[in-house]
Motif scaffolding. Structure first.
Motif, mmCIF file in Angstrom:
data_model
loop_
_atom_site.group_PDB
_atom_site.id
_atom_site.type_symbol
_atom_site.label_atom_id
_atom_site.label_comp_id
_atom_site.label_asym_id
_atom_site.label_seq_id
_atom_site.Cartn_x
_atom_site.Cartn_y
_atom_site.Cartn_z
ATOM 1 N N PHE A 22 0.945 -1.471 0.058
ATOM 2 C CA PHE A 22 0.092 0.251 -0.169
ATOM 3 C C PHE A 22 0.516 1.533 0.105
ATOM 4 O O PHE A 22 1.726 1.081 0.728
ATOM 5 N N GLU A 23 0.646 2.462 -0.960
ATOM 6 C CA GLU A 23 1.423 3.354 -1.027
ATOM 7 C C GLU A 23 1.143 4.604 -0.346
ATOM 8 O O GLU A 23 -0.372 4.688 -1.068
ATOM 9 N N PHE A 24 1.129 5.437 -0.016
ATOM 10 C CA PHE A 24 0.675 6.391 0.829
ATOM 11 C C PHE A 24 1.711 7.439 1.855
ATOM 12 O O PHE A 24 2.432 7.117 1.523
ATOM 13 N N GLU A 25 0.879 8.588 2.052
ATOM 14 C CA GLU A 25 1.608 9.872 1.713
ATOM 15 C C GLU A 25 1.869 10.036 3.423
ATOM 16 O O GLU A 25 2.330 11.523 4.211
ATOM 17 N N GLY A 26 1.028 9.161 4.782
ATOM 18 C CA GLY A 26 1.209 9.488 5.550
ATOM 19 C C GLY A 26 2.482 8.949 6.625
ATOM 20 O O GLY A 26 3.648 8.515 5.709
ATOM 21 N N ASP A 27 2.677 8.758 7.830
ATOM 22 C CA ASP A 27 3.753 8.928 8.636
ATOM 23 C C ASP A 27 3.458 8.268 10.121
ATOM 24 O O ASP A 27 3.819 7.338 10.734
ATOM 25 N N SER A 28 1.596 8.126 10.264
ATOM 26 C CA SER A 28 1.587 6.830 10.797
ATOM 27 C C SER A 28 0.590 6.307 11.445
ATOM 28 O O SER A 28 0.030 6.007 10.298
ATOM 29 N N ILE A 29 0.597 5.334 12.139
ATOM 30 C CA ILE A 29 -0.244 3.781 12.299
ATOM 31 C C ILE A 29 -1.815 3.988 11.840
ATOM 32 O O ILE A 29 -2.763 4.460 11.278
ATOM 33 N N GLN A 31 -2.531 7.944 10.283
ATOM 34 C CA GLN A 31 -2.219 8.416 8.501
ATOM 35 C C GLN A 31 -2.983 6.595 7.682
ATOM 36 O O GLN A 31 -3.886 6.939 6.467
ATOM 37 N N LEU A 32 -2.091 5.591 8.249
ATOM 38 C CA LEU A 32 -2.741 4.707 7.353
ATOM 39 C C LEU A 32 -3.954 4.577 6.413
ATOM 40 O O LEU A 32 -3.869 3.295 6.305
ATOM 41 N N LYS A 33 -4.683 4.068 8.779
ATOM 42 C CA LYS A 33 -6.186 3.744 9.234
ATOM 43 C C LYS A 33 -6.837 4.502 7.720
ATOM 44 O O LYS A 33 -7.815 4.035 7.352
ATOM 45 N N THR A 34 -6.860 5.784 8.010
ATOM 46 C CA THR A 34 -7.807 6.934 7.474
ATOM 47 C C THR A 34 -7.532 6.126 5.739
ATOM 48 O O THR A 34 -8.306 6.709 5.277
ATOM 49 N N ALA A 35 -6.013 6.207 4.971
ATOM 50 C CA ALA A 35 -5.771 6.130 4.018
ATOM 51 C C ALA A 35 -6.716 4.752 3.111
ATOM 52 O O ALA A 35 -6.991 4.649 2.799
ATOM 53 N N LEU A 36 -6.916 3.613 4.723
ATOM 54 C CA LEU A 36 -6.871 2.387 4.040
ATOM 55 C C LEU A 36 -8.339 2.954 4.188
ATOM 56 O O LEU A 36 -9.221 2.298 2.935
ATOM 57 N N ILE A 37 -8.896 3.336 4.738
ATOM 58 C CA ILE A 37 -10.724 4.276 4.718
ATOM 59 C C ILE A 37 -11.115 4.134 3.638
ATOM 60 O O ILE A 37 -12.367 4.524 3.246
ATOM 61 N N GLU A 38 -10.204 5.594 3.172
ATOM 62 C CA GLU A 38 -10.369 5.819 1.552
ATOM 63 C C GLU A 38 -10.616 5.297 0.415
ATOM 64 O O GLU A 38 -11.255 5.444 -0.291
ATOM 65 N N GLN A 39 -9.410 4.226 0.907
ATOM 66 C CA GLN A 39 -10.185 3.455 -0.514
ATOM 67 C C GLN A 39 -10.631 2.066 0.332
ATOM 68 O O GLN A 39 -10.906 2.124 -1.472
ATOM 69 N N TYR A 40 -10.566 1.796 1.058
ATOM 70 C CA TYR A 40 -11.508 0.488 0.809
ATOM 71 C C TYR A 40 -12.969 0.764 2.119
ATOM 72 O O TYR A 40 -12.612 0.668 2.816
ATOM 73 N N PHE A 51 -4.198 -2.181 15.045
ATOM 74 C CA PHE A 51 -2.961 -2.877 13.184
ATOM 75 C C PHE A 51 -1.706 -3.259 14.762
ATOM 76 O O PHE A 51 -1.874 -2.085 16.076
ATOM 77 N N ALA A 52 -1.128 -4.032 14.072
ATOM 78 C CA ALA A 52 0.358 -4.628 14.616
ATOM 79 C C ALA A 52 1.630 -4.367 14.010
ATOM 80 O O ALA A 52 1.413 -4.721 12.610
ATOM 81 N N VAL A 53 2.440 -3.718 14.675
ATOM 82 C CA VAL A 53 4.135 -4.345 14.307
ATOM 83 C C VAL A 53 4.989 -4.827 14.872
ATOM 84 O O VAL A 53 4.490 -4.551 16.224
ATOM 85 N N TYR A 57 0.475 -4.555 19.427
ATOM 86 C CA TYR A 57 -0.564 -3.557 18.575
ATOM 87 C C TYR A 57 -0.123 -2.332 18.928
ATOM 88 O O TYR A 57 0.893 -2.536 19.837
ATOM 89 N N GLN A 58 -0.625 -1.727 18.229
ATOM 90 C CA GLN A 58 0.125 0.126 18.173
ATOM 91 C C GLN A 58 -0.907 0.522 18.042
ATOM 92 O O GLN A 58 -2.029 0.497 17.411
ATOM 93 N N GLN A 59 -0.658 1.921 19.281
ATOM 94 C CA GLN A 59 -1.941 2.721 18.743
ATOM 95 C C GLN A 59 -1.514 3.835 17.255
ATOM 96 O O GLN A 59 -0.804 4.130 16.667
ATOM 97 N N ASP A 60 -2.738 4.428 17.140
ATOM 98 C CA ASP A 60 -2.910 5.772 15.937
ATOM 99 C C ASP A 60 -1.378 6.284 15.945
ATOM 100 O O ASP A 60 -1.204 6.731 14.875
#
Length: 79
Positions: A22-29, A31-40, A51-53, A57-60
């Motif tokens: 997944f390619e996106f312009e953010g730098d945090s979980i 922002q990734l969550k927001t980008a995924l919701i926009e696309q899906y 989300f886990a890294v 488990y990791q926070q936003d």
């Protein structure tokens, strides 16, 4: 930034595959969550989405870096 996303359960169904680059312009979980919701948009219908890294488990606000592997953990039901 490119993030490798691994999905299980309903998250896999929403993405249509278990693993996605997944390619996106953010730098945090968050922002990734927001980008995924926009696309899906079906992700927005879930009661929770974690989300886990590196198996934790990791926070936003968790910072992401290029080529990191992130696991989407959808709501879990049990019995």
């Amino acid at each position: 930034m490119q993030i490798s996303v691994i999905a299980y359960g309903i998250a896999k169904d929403i993405l249509g595959q278990r693993r996605l680059t997944f390619e996106f312009e953010g730098d945090s979980i968050g922002q990734l969550k927001t980008a995924l919701i926009e696309q899906y948009p079906d992700f927005a219908k879930l009661q929770s989405l974690s989300f886990a890294v590196e198996e934790e488990y990791q926070q936003d606000d968790y910072p992401l870096s290029d080529q990191l592997e992130v696991v989407i953990i959808p709501p879990v039901s049990g019995g």
